[in-house]
Design a protein around this motif. Structure first.
Motif, PDB file in Angstrom:
ATOM      1  N   MET A   1       0.859  -1.319   0.007  1.00 56.25           N
ATOM      2  CA  MET A   1      -0.267  -0.115   0.067  1.00 56.25           C
ATOM      3  C   MET A   1       0.888   1.364  -0.011  1.00 56.25           C
TER       4      MET A   1
ATOM      5  N   SER B   1      -4.112  -1.078  -4.098  1.00 59.81           N
ATOM      6  CA  SER B   1      -5.192  -0.201  -3.480  1.00 59.81           C
ATOM      7  C   SER B   1      -6.355  -0.819  -3.823  1.00 59.81           C
TER       8      SER B   1
ATOM      9  N   GLU C   1      -8.364  -0.744   6.533  1.00 61.76           N
ATOM     10  CA  GLU C   1      -7.861  -0.554   5.267  1.00 61.76           C
ATOM     11  C   GLU C   1      -6.828  -1.834   4.638  1.00 61.76           C
TER      12      GLU C   1
ATOM     13  N   SER D   1      -3.875  -2.802  -8.797  1.00 67.36           N
ATOM     14  CA  SER D   1      -2.883  -3.457  -8.226  1.00 67.36           C
ATOM     15  C   SER D   1      -1.716  -3.502  -9.073  1.00 67.36           C
TER      16      SER D   1
END
Length: 235
Positions: free
Chosen positions: A46, A52, A98, A56
Motif C-alpha cells: 500500500m 489499492s 484498510e 494492483s
C-alpha cells in the motif's frame, strides 16, 4: 521436556492469535502470528503504490520482495512480540480496516507465500513453537504434532472484530466489518495457492458460543495431552 509444534489455523476473527499467544506463554513456547506477516507485506504494498482498493501492481510487488525485512520484536510491557517492517514498528497500522480489506489479495500471490513460508519454517525448525494462520497445518508444518482449526459463524466473528476496532478508535460500521469477514472467507478458501482448509488430522474447534477462558482451557488441555504422549513415546 519434549517440545512440539502447534499449528492453529482457521477463519479470520476467530481469536486464533489471542489463544495462540496465551498458549505459547503457558508452555514457554515461541509464538508466531503469520497473519501479521502477510499484513505487513500488504502495508508495504500500500505504502509503495503496488495495491489499492481499485488497482494492483503485483508484478511490482514481487520485484520488490527482497526489499522487505520482517521481524518480530518482543515487547516486555505488552507481553508479546510486535511486527516490525524494515525496522519500523507497524503493529498498530497492520490491524487497520484498510489493510484487512487488501490482505487476502496479497496472500494469494505465490511468490509472497513462498517467501513467508520459508521464513516461518526456519522459525519452527527447533519445535517449541505455536504458529497461527491459514495454512500452517496444511503447508507450513504438515507434520505438526497438534493442529487446531478454529471456526465460528461470520456474524459472531464480525461482532468481535467490530468491537475490537471501535475500542481502537476506528470509525467503522458493523455491516462493513461483516462484509469484510465474508469476503475474506471466500478469497481465503478459494485461492489457488494454499487455500484455507482444515487439515485431515486437525481438531475442529467452533468457538461461536464459547468464552475466552473456556477456549483456552480446552486447547491447553489438548496441548498437554500431546506433550505428555510425546514424553511417553520417547521414554
Amino acid at each position: 521436556m519434549e517440545k512440539i509444534t502447534i499449528a492453529i489455523d482457521g477463519y479470520s476473527s476467530t481469536g486464533k492469535s489471542t489463544i495462540a499467544k496465551r498458549l505459547a506463554k503457558a508452555l514457554n513456547y515461541i509464538y508466531v502470528d503469520t497473519g501479521a506477516m502477510y499484513r505487513a507485506v500488504t502495508l508495504y504494498a500500500m505504502r509503495n503504490g503496488f495495491i489499492s482498493e481499485t488497482a494492483s501492481d503485483l508484478d511490482g510487488l514481487i520485484a520488490s520482495l527482497d526489499g522487505i525485512d520482517l521481524r518480530f520484536v518482543y515487547n516486555d510491557a505488552l507481553g508479546f512480540a510486535e511486527m516490525y517492517l524494515n525496522d519500523q514498528n507497524v503493529e498498530r497500522e497492520i490491524r487497520s480496516m484498510e489493510v484487512s480489506r487488501l490482505v487476502s489479495k496479497v496472500a494469494t500471490v505465490e511468490k509472497v507465500r513462498e517467501k513467508l513460508v520459508a521464513i516461518q519454517q526456519r522459525m519452527g525448525k527447533e519445535k517449541g513453537i505455536v504458529m497461527d494462520g491459514r495454512d500452517i497445518g496444511t503447508v507450513v508444518f504438515p507434520d505438526a504434532e497438534l493442529k487446531i482449526f478454529m471456526t465460528a459463524s461470520p456474524e459472531k466473528r464480525a461482532t468481535r472484530r467490530y468491537k475490537e476496532l471501535l475500542d481502537k478508535g476506528e470509525d467503522v460500521k458493523y455491516s462493513e466489518v461483516l462484509k469484510n469477514v465474508e469476503d475474506r472467507d471466500y478469497i481465503d478458501s478459494h485461492r489457488e495457492i494454499s487455500p484455507l482448509k482444515k487439515a485431515k488430522d486437525a481438531i475442529e474447534f467452533d468457538n461461536s458460543d464459547m468464552g475466552l477462558e473456556d477456549q483456552f482451557a480446552r486447547i491447553l488441555d489438548f496441548a498437554n495431552r500431546v506433550v505428555n504422549k510425546q514424553k511417553k513415546d520417547v521414554h
